[in-house]
Scaffold this active site. Structure first.
Site, short mmCIF file in Angstrom:
data_model
loop_
_atom_site.label_atom_id
_atom_site.label_comp_id
_atom_site.label_asym_id
_atom_site.label_seq_id
_atom_site.Cartn_x
_atom_site.Cartn_y
_atom_site.Cartn_z
N GLU A 95 0.83 -1.19 0.00
CA GLU A 95 0.00 0.00 0.00
C GLU A 95 0.87 1.25 0.00
OE1 GLU A 95 -4.11 -1.53 2.04
OE2 GLU A 95 -2.51 -0.98 3.40
N CYS A 122 1.30 -1.66 16.00
CA CYS A 122 1.29 -1.43 14.55
C CYS A 122 0.71 -2.64 13.83
CB CYS A 122 2.71 -1.17 14.05
SG CYS A 122 2.82 -0.92 12.27
N1 SAH Z 1 9.18 1.20 10.28
C1 SAH Z 1 9.34 2.63 10.21
C2 SAH Z 1 8.43 3.21 9.16
C3 SAH Z 1 6.94 3.13 9.51
S1 SAH Z 1 6.44 4.74 9.85
C4 SAH Z 1 9.12 3.24 11.57
O1 SAH Z 1 8.63 2.54 12.44
O2 SAH Z 1 9.49 4.39 11.79
C5 SAH Z 1 4.94 4.57 10.55
C6 SAH Z 1 4.83 5.39 11.82
O3 SAH Z 1 3.54 5.18 12.35
C7 SAH Z 1 5.83 4.93 12.86
O4 SAH Z 1 6.25 5.97 13.68
C8 SAH Z 1 4.96 3.97 13.63
O5 SAH Z 1 5.46 3.71 14.91
C9 SAH Z 1 3.64 4.70 13.67
N2 SAH Z 1 2.52 3.83 13.99
C10 SAH Z 1 2.45 2.50 13.87
N3 SAH Z 1 1.26 2.04 14.29
C11 SAH Z 1 0.56 3.11 14.66
C12 SAH Z 1 -0.76 3.29 15.18
N4 SAH Z 1 -1.57 2.26 15.36
N5 SAH Z 1 -1.15 4.55 15.48
C13 SAH Z 1 -0.34 5.60 15.27
N6 SAH Z 1 0.89 5.50 14.76
C14 SAH Z 1 1.35 4.26 14.48
#
Ligand code: SAH
Length: 361
Positions: A95, A122
């Site tokens: 996506e 996540c």
């Molecule tokens: N793997 C990398 C890139 C993904 S970025 C990273 O973790 O930085 C996606 C962002 O959204 C990250 O900061 C992640 O922690 C955050 N994220 C993941 N699940 C989420 C959720 N349920 N609600 C809000 N933010 C979330």
């Protein structure tokens, strides 16, 4: 699905293209023409590359293809955010998301099919890692979205915040950044690109030496080792202290800052105490904090704190001189918000899981 055996020409940087033409006994300058057709104009069919001779076009077509993710589905949210489901050569699905006016237009792209990091809040993490994307597939998302949206000529930013951990697929991500930055292609300056990472330390150290440096965002999410160990498993290997030391050493340009993302989980990491600890942790780092109130989903065992809590947390940071913003969640109605990207194929592979409740209607 039978995959095409021809080499993917969209996977090549300009100098590789020129060498390829050399090897075919053709003039090198055709490399630049090809690169422009593919990366600047979004053309995928050699027959449409009208300034290349017929001979060259047919030679190319027998040996190469312009590997391009196919749009399977487009979902537009009420706020204009558009989520694209893309199919890759081998049938895998990823996506990518277009987020308008934030205030600039932003493309949020993926670096892997799934993710190995398994952060507790996540959804993508629930898929596990299926495979790395190639550089062509990473840069290709931008090309495809820009073409679909009529934006090949427009300015936009890119965030590597889709599916996957970009520093867990280092070489392909860096190659994609070079392809995107090339002046003969989309010419997207790395300063308009933000790479978000949980902090895979050896790769972060390597990133610090790259000539082409994107903006950096660190998914911190916690203020004690214990808390982060529970939320972001890789912290057991590379802890907060080491991670922040690496950030202190990171060669950020003048006036730039490192963004620290902080998912707010009710009753877990959202107390006044956490806010004060966060201020202390970031001391000496040119930082800004982006608070991400949790996007809740079935199967995610955490809750989103209320707005008053989020604001209070933000206020504590701001009063102590830390620049802070609260991320407005976009595209939640189409599950395009942070940490909500997870593809159908993965869901089908894990029937009976809690994720069944997430199937779109
Ligand atoms: N793997 C990398 C890139 C993904 S970025 C990273 O973790 O930085 C996606 C962002 O959204 C990250 O900061 C992640 O922690 C955050 N994220 C993941 N699940 C989420 C959720 N349920 N609600 C809000 N933010 C979330």
């Amino acid at each position: 699905m039978l995959s095409d055996r021809r080499h993917d020409i969209a996977e090549m940087e300009l100098d590789e293209l020129e060498q390829t033409l050399d090897a075919l006994g053709k003039a090198r300058f055709h490399g630049r023409q090809l690169f422009q057709w593919i990366h600047k104009r979004g053309i995928v069919d050699f027959d449409e590359m009208t300034d290349l001779g017929r001979d060259l076009r047919s030679t190319l077509a027998t040996q190469f293809q312009v590997g391009t993710p196919i749009v399977v589905r487009k979902e537009r949210s009420s706020d204009g955010t558009t989520k694209f489901l893309l199919r890759l050569e081998d049938g895998q699905l990823i996506e990518s998301v277009f987020i308008p006016d934030t205030p600039s237009n932003t493309f949020c792209i993926s670096s892997q099919v799934g993710c190995a990091m398994n952060c507790g809040f996540c959804l993508t993490g629930r898929m596990g890692i299926v495979r790395n994307l190639t550089a062509g597939e990473i840069a290709g998302q931008v090309r495809v979205l820009a073409r679909e949206l009529g934006m090949l000529q427009s300015r936009f930013n890119i965030v590597l915040m889709g599916m996957g951990e970009p520093l867990h697929n280092y070489d392909a991500v860096m190659k994609a950044l070079r392809i995107l930055a090339d002046e003969h292609g989309l010419a997207i300056h790395p300063r308009r690109i933000t790479l978000s990472t949980v902090g895979v330390l050896p790769a972060l150290e390597r990133l610090a030496t790259e000539p082409l440096m994107p903006n950096l965002a660190i998914s911190l999410h916690a203020t004690t080792e214990e808390q982060r160990n529970a939320l972001v498993p890789i912290n057991r290997k590379y802890g907060i202290r080491e991670l922040l030391d690496a950030c202190r050493r990171f060669p950020i340009q003048r006036r730039d800052r490192i963004t620290f993302e902080y998912v707010m989980l009710k009753g877990v990491n959202d107390t006044d105490e956490d806010a004060r600890r966060l201020v202390r942790l970031l001391h000496g780092i040119r930082a800004k904090v982006n608070l991400l109130p949790l996007n809740e989903a079935a199967g995610i065992p955490y809750e989103r704190p209320d707005d008053a809590r989020v604001n209070r947390f933000a206020k504590i940071l701001a009063e102590r001189g830390v620049t802070v913003s609260v991320r407005k969640s976009r595209g939640r109605d189409i599950r395009a918000a942070c940490g909500q990207l997870i593809t159908e194929s993965a869901r089908q592979k894990t029937p009976g899981q809690i994720l069944a409740g997430l199937m779109p209607a």
